[in-house]
Scaffold this active site. Sequence first.
Site, PDB file in Angstrom:
ATOM      1  N   GLU A 283       1.194  -0.574  -5.149  1.00 36.21           N
ATOM      2  CA  GLU A 283       0.223   0.475  -5.472  1.00 36.21           C
ATOM      3  C   GLU A 283       1.017   1.680  -5.963  1.00 36.21           C
ATOM      4  O   GLU A 283       1.348   2.592  -5.205  1.00 36.21           O
ATOM      5  CB  GLU A 283      -0.608   0.858  -4.245  1.00 36.21           C
ATOM      6  CG  GLU A 283      -1.742   1.782  -4.647  1.00 36.21           C
ATOM      7  CD  GLU A 283      -2.362   2.535  -3.476  1.00 36.21           C
ATOM      8  OE1 GLU A 283      -3.499   2.992  -3.622  1.00 36.21           O
ATOM      9  OE2 GLU A 283      -1.704   2.680  -2.421  1.00 36.21           O
TER      10      GLU A 283
ATOM     11  N   ASP B  81       0.818  -1.204   0.000  1.00 31.39           N
ATOM     12  CA  ASP B  81       0.000   0.000   0.000  1.00 31.39           C
ATOM     13  C   ASP B  81       0.860   1.266   0.000  1.00 31.39           C
ATOM     14  O   ASP B  81       1.879   1.328   0.706  1.00 31.39           O
ATOM     15  CB  ASP B  81      -0.854  -0.030   1.288  1.00 31.39           C
ATOM     16  CG  ASP B  81      -1.849   1.098   1.356  1.00 31.39           C
ATOM     17  OD1 ASP B  81      -2.757   1.118   0.528  1.00 31.39           O
ATOM     18  OD2 ASP B  81      -1.718   1.956   2.264  1.00 31.39           O
TER      19      ASP B  81
END
Length: 622
Positions: free
Chosen positions: A293, A235
């Site tokens: 990401e 993330d």
Amino acid sequence: MKIKRYQHVLLVLLVGLGAGAIWSQEAAQTRSLDAEGHQWWQHAVFYEIYPRSFADSNNDGVGDLKGITSKMAYLHGLGVDAIWITPCYPSPQVDFGYDVSDYKNIDPMYGTLADFDRMVAEGKKHGLGIIMDFVPNHASDQHPWFLDSKSSRTSSHRDWYIWRDGKGDGQPPNNWTSLFGGSAWALDPATNQYYYHLFYTAQPDLNWRNPEVEKAMLDTTRWWYKRGVAGFRLDAVDALYEDPDLHDNPPESETHGDPFLAYKYTIKRPENHEALRKIRQVADEYDAVLIGETYTRDINDLNEYYGSHNDGLQLPMDFMFTNVNKLSAPEFRHQIAGVDEAKGWPAFLIGNHDIVRSYNRYGDGVHNDAIAKLMGALYLTLRGTVIMYYGEEIGMENNDPQRIEDVKDPIGRVGWPKMKGRDGERTPMQWNSDANAGFSKREPWLPVPSSARTHNVAEESMDPNSILNFYKKVLALRRTNEALREGTYSALNEDDPNVMSYLRSYKGKAVLVALNMSPSPQKANLDLGNKGFPSGILKSLLATPLSSAKGSEVTLEPFGVFIGEVDKQLLKLDRDHCNIGRPATLRRDYAETNCSCHRHNFHPHPVHCLSEKTQPSRFRNI
Ligand code: GLC
């Protein structure tokens, strides 16, 4: 067409052991390279599950791990290879799991570690790997590390977060802003210092400059690998480091709307890549895969994430592909060509839990189902890994809140009415046409849209022309067809404004994909000879009902799809006949597999020099 709200936000702003260990050991053995030197994840289709919304086994309105476990047979039947589960760790759920309060456990609302182990084991039985979501940039303000950190200026975890003095007069340390709105600094009155949070105030950023933080985070990944996870989706990897000197970010007037420049001192710091290399080193110990990401500005930016020696992320997600926010053959062509030349393996996606569903983004309100198939055919036939979002395969649409009282996502609560948040793309999976789409017997945490009555797994399973059955066919083709698995990508008819077509070629075999991105019927004459496939005859592998090919001319209905194979038999016969037959008439201006007979000399008609029907039996079935 709706805009991709959250992605817009991000782009504008961020632009064991036990059963589990069995998977990792065995997977390590089976994850050997194929003939092309490709690893398992290069052919894989990952399926993203938002655990709150996938399947609710205990009927409390929120999905759980047992629910996911119960759907392994469905996922296997669909034809995906691995599941990425968004955070299911203990969390106050301020950002629905992206605020982790314990990195080595499962939130009771989703189950227990034993449920997790069973899920991994069941996944293994169905040939499905499990990828967890790792949130290295920030933790919850309820994490014991942060509670200790804020307890005093001298606490042992004080330096695990980024604390600074304000400028005085209630002014934060500098002008840095949060992606979720407002200043990125929150004052802790007890110790009279500010802590930095790129996201919500309840998500303080960890201090990656502190070696103890780095060690704790790397150990966390090891702990999960030992438990059987096949990798991580990482993330917010752009954001691990900030400028230690706290320079102000450039004011709006200087950034000219450039989202990356606006966050010059808070995202994409060079040190990020060093941290990613370290996370990768640990991943390599377990033969694991890392998906990032990665919001990138261009191919150079994307290339950085692969690492200078391919020692960064194996699969930085190509969000630039999701930026092509309309059905535009030229734009997709341009984007795909760029990524195809990137220095690592492409990772395509068309939606996720932060982006308005592809069904809405690309749909024109009239042909949405056809467009959903078209988009599936596009990204599942490209050279690269695919990351699907749950429900894409049944044409799930956004169901946005209409009133601020109903909004759950912090982005929507802070940004209403301009930004409605991401609830719309996170609604429960639609399993059947019962109440709550069969997700739960109780009212789910987010409401299902009325389209769930028709767009659900049960109904679509029975309809041979459904989006679901189309996805299954493309996924099966991708799995079984060597050219689609291994082949190079080569664009065809590059000036065609409506039909996007390309060839995937591998060892003399090729698959052609033709996609009509327009609402009117189209024909495309595809010069396959130019690409070394002179026989040019297409055999349909998968096509929408009114799409077909004659020779190398493809006819496509509005938003139609044609996927065809350049007839292998013909190519082989051509080659072998050329080799055996009439050397004088050979044209050897192609590579061996592309050898073609001199048609006019060999045959009275300017047709393909060989066909099963016209050739003597010795040339058949060679
Ligand atoms: C990532 C997640 C998003 C989350 C944010 C903060 O962008 O995809 O859902 O809100 O990180 O963790």
